[in-house]
Design an enzyme around this catalytic site. Structure first.
Site, short mmCIF file in Angstrom:
data_model
loop_
_atom_site.label_atom_id
_atom_site.label_comp_id
_atom_site.label_asym_id
_atom_site.label_seq_id
_atom_site.Cartn_x
_atom_site.Cartn_y
_atom_site.Cartn_z
N ASP A 224 8.67 4.92 7.86
CA ASP A 224 7.92 4.30 8.20
C ASP A 224 8.76 3.88 8.87
O ASP A 224 9.43 2.66 8.26
CB ASP A 224 7.07 3.75 7.34
CG ASP A 224 6.16 3.26 8.05
OD1 ASP A 224 6.26 2.61 9.39
OD2 ASP A 224 5.10 2.40 7.47
N GLN B 214 7.97 -0.76 11.66
CA GLN B 214 8.91 -2.09 12.51
C GLN B 214 10.19 -2.27 12.22
O GLN B 214 11.17 -3.79 12.70
CB GLN B 214 8.32 -3.10 10.86
CG GLN B 214 7.25 -3.35 10.73
CD GLN B 214 6.78 -4.22 11.50
OE1 GLN B 214 7.40 -5.22 12.31
NE2 GLN B 214 4.99 -4.15 11.90
C1 LIG Z 1 5.41 -1.31 8.43
C2 LIG Z 1 4.28 -0.75 9.57
N1 LIG Z 1 3.78 0.65 9.41
C3 LIG Z 1 2.43 1.32 9.54
C4 LIG Z 1 1.80 0.55 11.30
C5 LIG Z 1 0.43 0.84 11.26
O1 LIG Z 1 1.38 1.03 13.41
P1 LIG Z 1 0.29 1.72 13.95
O2 LIG Z 1 -1.26 0.68 13.69
O3 LIG Z 1 0.96 1.04 15.41
O4 LIG Z 1 -0.34 3.03 13.72
C6 LIG Z 1 2.29 -0.47 10.90
C7 LIG Z 1 1.65 -1.48 11.89
O5 LIG Z 1 1.54 -2.62 12.00
C8 LIG Z 1 3.43 -1.25 9.94
O6 LIG Z 1 3.88 -2.97 10.40
#
Ligand SMILES: Cc1ncc(COP(=O)(O)O)c(C=O)c1O
Length: 415
Positions: A204, A207
């Site tokens: 993921d 960030q």
């Molecule tokens: C570490 C992390 N993963 C996933 C997400 C999900 O991102 P999105 O809402 O753009 O799908 C976020 C959003 O804050 C995040 O900070």
């Protein structure tokens, strides 16, 4: 520490973001919520506006020149995103709605095809719900088992038991940078350990990509997910990068137009990647904006962005600690080599929601809440934190404004 030592004119960068000139009640906005979503530079706003005014048309479906041009622009955006993360092939970048959808795509399509009852997926205690819930859903539907990498006291991954946790695991999903603690994880090392154990890796990078030089080949990861809206681009579009052989072997995620090679009354065959995973009309203008955001970030340089944020993060931690000492607790590592510019904090026992409301009266925008990381909140022993998150357009005046506004909160709550 003195001001920036790089050649980038950060004042001009800030000027690229028109919203930062907006005033509320006669005072400028202090935007410290980029970990949530980032503001947009003129280059992105104008690219989307111009595309809508002059070049908007369907992609992939019509042979006329306007549509061919729109298709080329869409594919150019994909190429830009691939270049930014050093992907070997642009076609291995799948446009999704956001990082959440990218991770769901992997869990559903790859996980659905490859995981069986009792198979283990390893996650970490610092994951965002986007990298937890899709796996919980597979636990419910397929009976997979989840394991968790715990944290050290200063909010890094505790890797002492990693080999044991990975033993027998089929997949390892982890964040490259925590949206709560700011912790930067050793992605290449984690991927190598996972591969030694025969586990597929899902990073993921939501960030991470907006703030750092990203090299998916150096990481060696199998899947990497991120969102455009956190990196100066529009919302409504994100990306999943995956290794060609994995994407090729995966079943489609959503069915419909654009993702097929053929449809008959008795079945269908899929189009090749990436179309296989891009059913229906995609966010066309948003893709143009995503591509423009990449060009904008490249024009500054991701190494410069990282340097700027390291310096500003150091300044923020030192300013808040010097000023408030034991009255403030900033979660996560102190060392800016292993953390990004996300500062979650507790302040004098004031509830984070109250705190954010008082800060808002001074136009300081921070997020208060569980940050979609409820398991982590429980581990930290809190319901919520206030979170200030920095980006390339922030400077020391924003940090000073936050520190001053905290004084105001102290007055209101009677300390
Ligand atoms: C570490 C992390 N993963 C996933 C997400 C999900 O991102 P999105 O809402 O753009 O799908 C976020 C959003 O804050 C995040 O900070």
């Amino acid at each position: 520490m003195t001001g920036s030592t790089t050649s980038v004119d950060w004042k001009r960068v800030r000027d690229d973001f028109p919203i930062l000139r907006r005033e509320i009640d006669g005072a400028p906005i202090v935007y410290l919520d980029s970990g949530n979503t980032s503001q947009k530079p003129n280059a992105v706003i104008e690219a989307m506006d111009t595309f809508q005014r002059t070049s908007y048309a369907p992609i992939n479906r019509s042979a006329y020149r306007l549509a061919a041009e729109a298709t080329d622009r869409y594919e150019q955006a994909r190429a830009n995103v691939a270049r930014l993360i050093n992907a070997p092939r642009a076609d291995d970048v799948v446009f999704t709605k956001n990082a959440t959808e990218a991770i769901n795509l992997v869990a559903s399509s790859w996980g659905g095809a490859n995981l069986r009852r009792g198979d283990v997926v390893l996650l970490t205690h610092m994951e965002h719900h986007a990298n937890i819930v899709p796996w919980h859903m597979l636990a419910q539907t397929k009976g997979i088992e989840l394991r968790w990498v715990p944290l050290t006291a200063d909010g890094q991954l505790d890797l002492a038991d990693l080999d044991r946790l990975l033993d027998g695991a089929s997949a390892f999903g982890f964040t490259a940078m925590s949206n709560v603690l700011g912790t930067l994880n050793p992605v290449a090392k984690l991927v190598a350990a996972a591969h030694d154990a025969g586990a597929t890796t899902i990073v993921d990078a939501c960030q991470y990509v907006p703030h750092n030089v990203t090299d998916v080949q150096a990481w060696g990861a199998d899947f990497v997910a991120f969102s455009s809206h956190k990196m100066c681009g529009p919302s409504g579009i994100g990306a999943l990068w995956g290794k060609t052989e994995l994407l090729d072997a995966m079943p489609p995620y959503i069915g419909g137009g654009n993702m097929i090679a053929d449809v008959r009354l008795d079945g269908f065959t899929c189009a090749p990647v990436p179309a296989k995973f891009e059913a229906g009309t995609p966010p066309i203008t948003e893709a143009i904006g995503f591509g423009a955001a990449v060009e904008y970030l490249e024009s500054i340089g991701m190494a410069e962005v990282r340097r700027h944020e390291m310096e500003l993060t150091r300044y923020a931690i030192d300013t808040l600690n010097d000023r408030y000492g034991d009255d403030i607790t900033i979660h996560g590592p102190d060392n800016v080599e292993v953390r990004g510019g996300v500062l979650s904090f507790a302040f004098r026992g004031i509830h984070p929601h109250d705190l954010s409301q008082v800060l808002d009266e001074r136009n300081v925008c921070v997020r208060a809440g569980h940050h979609c990381a409820k398991p982590l909140m429980r581990i930290l022993g809190v319901n919520a934190t206030a979170r200030a998150s920095l980006y390339l357009y922030n400077d020391r005046s924003d940090v000073d404004a936050l520190a001053d506004a905290l004084d105001g909160a102290t007055d209101i709550f009677g300390f």
